[in-house]
Design a protein around this motif. Sequence first.
Motif, PDB file in Angstrom:
ATOM      1  N   VAL A  39       0.862  -1.586   0.200  1.00 62.22           N
ATOM      2  CA  VAL A  39      -0.249  -0.147  -0.003  1.00 62.22           C
ATOM      3  C   VAL A  39       0.802   1.666  -0.219  1.00 62.22           C
ATOM      4  O   VAL A  39       0.964   1.930  -0.739  1.00 62.22           O
ATOM      5  CB  VAL A  39      -1.269   0.451   1.208  1.00 62.22           C
ATOM      6  CG1 VAL A  39      -1.847   1.551   1.131  1.00 62.22           C
ATOM      7  CG2 VAL A  39      -1.813  -1.212   1.151  1.00 62.22           C
ATOM      8  N   TYR A  50      -6.214   6.220  -2.375  1.00 65.62           N
ATOM      9  CA  TYR A  50      -5.949   4.936  -3.082  1.00 65.62           C
ATOM     10  C   TYR A  50      -6.392   3.786  -2.389  1.00 65.62           C
ATOM     11  O   TYR A  50      -6.802   3.607  -0.938  1.00 65.62           O
ATOM     12  CB  TYR A  50      -4.267   4.499  -3.162  1.00 65.62           C
ATOM     13  CG  TYR A  50      -4.122   2.766  -3.819  1.00 65.62           C
ATOM     14  CD1 TYR A  50      -3.716   1.569  -2.307  1.00 65.62           C
ATOM     15  CD2 TYR A  50      -3.520   2.636  -4.683  1.00 65.62           C
ATOM     16  CE1 TYR A  50      -3.864   0.466  -2.707  1.00 65.62           C
ATOM     17  CE2 TYR A  50      -3.399   0.839  -5.050  1.00 65.62           C
ATOM     18  CZ  TYR A  50      -3.002   0.194  -3.697  1.00 65.62           C
ATOM     19  OH  TYR A  50      -3.668  -1.419  -4.326  1.00 65.62           O
ATOM     20  N   ARG A  51      -7.200   2.604  -3.115  1.00 64.76           N
ATOM     21  CA  ARG A  51      -8.235   2.089  -2.711  1.00 64.76           C
ATOM     22  C   ARG A  51      -7.683   0.693  -3.149  1.00 64.76           C
ATOM     23  O   ARG A  51      -6.988  -0.118  -4.038  1.00 64.76           O
ATOM     24  CB  ARG A  51      -9.142   2.457  -3.272  1.00 64.76           C
ATOM     25  CG  ARG A  51     -10.120   0.462  -2.562  1.00 64.76           C
ATOM     26  CD  ARG A  51     -11.382   1.268  -2.414  1.00 64.76           C
ATOM     27  NE  ARG A  51     -11.870   1.195  -4.538  1.00 64.76           N
ATOM     28  CZ  ARG A  51     -12.331  -0.085  -5.398  1.00 64.76           C
ATOM     29  NH1 ARG A  51     -12.131  -0.990  -4.760  1.00 64.76           N
ATOM     30  NH2 ARG A  51     -12.671  -0.139  -6.858  1.00 64.76           N
ATOM     31  N   THR A  52      -7.882  -0.380  -2.046  1.00 67.62           N
ATOM     32  CA  THR A  52      -7.230  -1.987  -2.106  1.00 67.62           C
ATOM     33  C   THR A  52      -8.475  -2.574  -2.635  1.00 67.62           C
ATOM     34  O   THR A  52      -9.349  -1.974  -2.107  1.00 67.62           O
ATOM     35  CB  THR A  52      -6.708  -2.264  -0.662  1.00 67.62           C
ATOM     36  OG1 THR A  52      -7.317  -1.950   0.101  1.00 67.62           O
ATOM     37  CG2 THR A  52      -5.676  -1.719   0.358  1.00 67.62           C
ATOM     38  N   GLN A  53      -8.374  -3.682  -3.460  1.00 67.35           N
ATOM     39  CA  GLN A  53      -9.601  -5.233  -3.293  1.00 67.35           C
ATOM     40  C   GLN A  53     -10.257  -4.979  -2.417  1.00 67.35           C
ATOM     41  O   GLN A  53      -9.102  -5.529  -0.933  1.00 67.35           O
ATOM     42  CB  GLN A  53      -9.088  -6.255  -4.211  1.00 67.35           C
ATOM     43  CG  GLN A  53      -8.891  -5.293  -5.754  1.00 67.35           C
ATOM     44  CD  GLN A  53     -10.128  -4.942  -6.143  1.00 67.35           C
ATOM     45  OE1 GLN A  53     -11.010  -5.494  -6.479  1.00 67.35           O
ATOM     46  NE2 GLN A  53      -9.693  -4.195  -6.972  1.00 67.35           N
ATOM     47  N   MET A  76     -11.570  -3.358   3.217  1.00 69.78           N
ATOM     48  CA  MET A  76     -10.839  -2.658   2.381  1.00 69.78           C
ATOM     49  C   MET A  76      -9.435  -1.536   3.427  1.00 69.78           C
ATOM     50  O   MET A  76     -10.722  -0.596   4.374  1.00 69.78           O
ATOM     51  CB  MET A  76     -11.784  -2.278   0.990  1.00 69.78           C
ATOM     52  CG  MET A  76     -12.667  -1.034   1.106  1.00 69.78           C
ATOM     53  SD  MET A  76     -13.482  -0.253  -0.365  1.00 69.78           S
ATOM     54  CE  MET A  76     -13.992   0.904   0.905  1.00 69.78           C
ATOM     55  N   THR A  77      -8.795  -1.090   2.525  1.00 70.35           N
ATOM     56  CA  THR A  77      -8.015   0.003   2.812  1.00 70.35           C
ATOM     57  C   THR A  77      -8.400   0.813   2.106  1.00 70.35           C
ATOM     58  O   THR A  77      -8.211   1.136   0.909  1.00 70.35           O
ATOM     59  CB  THR A  77      -6.395  -0.631   2.686  1.00 70.35           C
ATOM     60  OG1 THR A  77      -6.400  -1.670   3.940  1.00 70.35           O
ATOM     61  CG2 THR A  77      -6.290   0.547   3.471  1.00 70.35           C
TER      62      THR A  77
END
Length: 816
Positions: free
Chosen positions: A151, A164-167, A177-178
């Motif tokens: 990340v 930014y977005r994680t799956q 999600m982060t």
Amino acid sequence: MTLPAAVPEAGTRPADALRLVRLRLGLAMAAMAVLPIVLAVLILPGLTGPDADAQARLAASSGDVSAALAADLGRVRSALLITAADPQVAGVVAGSGPPSPAVKASVSSIAGLLGPVVSSASLQTMTGVERLRVAGAKIAAVGAPRPADPVLTATASVAAGDVYRTQPVHSADGTTMTLSAPVRAKPGGPVIGIVRFDVSVDRLLAGAETVARSGGGYALVVDRSTGEIVADGRAGAAAGQVGGAGGGPMADLPDVGSALGGAVARAGRAWATLFGDGWGVGLAPVSVAVPGFADWTVVVAQPIPTGGIPIQLAIAALLLLAAIAGLAIWMARQVIRPAAALDGSRQELAALYEVARRDALIDPLTGLGNHRAFQETLGRELAQARRHRYPVTLMLLDLDDFKQVNDRAGHASGDAILSSFGLLLTGGVRRGDGAFRIGGDEFAVVMPHTDGDGAEIVARRLLSTALEPGAGTAPRRAPISFSAGIASAPDHGTVAGELSARADAALYWGKRHGRTTVEMYDPARHRAELPGLVADAGAAVATVIERRLLRAVFQPIVRLTDGATLGFEGLVRPLPESGFSDATSLFAAAAVAGRTMDLERQCLETVAAAAGRLPDDRFLGLNLSPRSLEAPDFSPGAVRATLARFGLPPEQVVLEVTEREPIEALDRLKASLAACRAAGFRVAADDVGAGNAGLRLLSHVQFDMVKIDLALVHEGALHDPALSVLRSLVEMAGGWGALVVAEGIENGAQLRAMRELRVGAGQGYLLGRPSDELRDDGMIDLAALQDEGLWPAPGSFRPWQVAPAQGGLGRGGSRA
């Protein structure tokens, strides 16, 4: 900290590209309006009355859930960006000590504001060290690095203002999600760490699906790009598994994701097959106003009465939905293309503007900066020095007995000496120093990061070189003698007027005590000279104000389509008994004495009294300096009351802000301009292309009028870079609906160039000299003043008109 409202993007919009964007947006909106109507016409005849009502409720329910989910996502995203932009947060990430209580409270309050949606919030350095973590009611300063975290790298590469977005990650405890955003030490600086929010997708959905549950149903969130179920609102179902425990009528639900991802390929599968008998669904995409979540779709399923939707209509509906999605994507790309062209045009305008402005700041004889460039540079360097606490030294130089050289050998020899001395100055100072010719035989050097002792060494080396016959890069027949005065900030002053007065006092003392000398300002020796300079200037300006030794003159502003007079610019001239030869020297003395605002008030009254009542279709403009608009006690009401005494309504007055003086308090100036507009005045940007503000002010305020400085007008008639800048300014003002006025039109070539560019109005000696009266000689024969056959056909240009307080208006000035 509070969550901000959305702020629209600003920028320049060339007229053609803007029209193209509007056309394509209009077509997209029309298509989006027509296709749903076609869909409704095809489907409604196949629905029974109760089924149709149920489907309508499902559609509304899915829209409500989608809107609530989008709002929650938007709040989380905004809170993340606010936290990342907080200077205190940047200080915690960059520092080594424990976070302050204020930072802990700020991050905790944001996490608390978002409730259970954010399970934890943390501040992390680029090396992986967690500086602060907030989880529920617990706040901890953590010093150990986390394991390798992709990340960090991904977040560091996102653009400013984005996240930014994680799956989503599925586990027995739910789906999380982060979301993360980069932290920078300062705007535009390198990334020093990140702020990350761990978000519970299940709780997001739980807060949004109340409407769906009230009807005995539930909601799902599907990622159209992957066909994955992101969140499942059914009790006991694990995210990523859409069948759920117990099977039942939803046993076939695993096909929902693939059906949404490839609706056309699976058009033969009806909704009843996907969800079982007695169930219906509503679909609503999450708002694309939340970047990064445009592929999420809310699916609401509820029991509905058995109704008849023929399979043919279901296939048609899927096909039309796919067509709408495809058309939306295509139209979005068509809109983005001219938007990119707009940004390229803006960058080109900025580059060309800077080239033309630089040319206008050069003394043609010596190649040094001129007096205008000197004022800009000195003000800018002193402002930087005050902010960053480093010394700046000013050196003033005056050639000795130069008048005798001109009288004895002629002006050509004098010009040769000035040119040679300019070369000597260029070669004798550092690249970071600024050398200027500020008068006939007067020069100045601005030396940042140099104290007085260092500047004195440079000055004596220059004097020694100048006194050597034939020295320098150009041949000279005789040595050059000069006297120099030096003053250094902060020791001798921190503002331009104060520093210039002290350097001038040292120079004046040196001229009186032998010449050919370098004098550092010394209060013990030179203070006697200083009060005389300031006191003389102050007394002279006070006399002008008290005895009203000013007269008003008015120069017409002429529409360049037909030669009609639109209005007048009000100017002032000092009377002969004032002791000042022109308005420039008068205002220079007022600046030294600190009486600029007093003088401007008197100029305002002088111009207003001479103008009296204007015809309804004419306007009058008055100049106001940034100093006046930035003053805490500035009042548009006081200006309005002064003008009302002479019968001038605010709707016929334009207040012009000159770019020749530096802007020190932009927010206060913008607030004053907004107050002026609220009081009924129009506002104009004066001398565009002349001052240090450049495009800065134009990028923050949309003016009713843009007045182009005469130096840029003269350059535009001769050189392509300046012509490109003028063309871009005209297009930009056209996008605003503002009037462009070309100042200083003095010959036919300049008039022809401005008309070919479709500049709305102009003023200058060619169109009308300043007069003691508001004289309107009727239509000017523009064709007689330039070559014929170069102006476009009649009616192709929309002339600017005087309008009520919301439109554009013309300009006048309170001084020359």
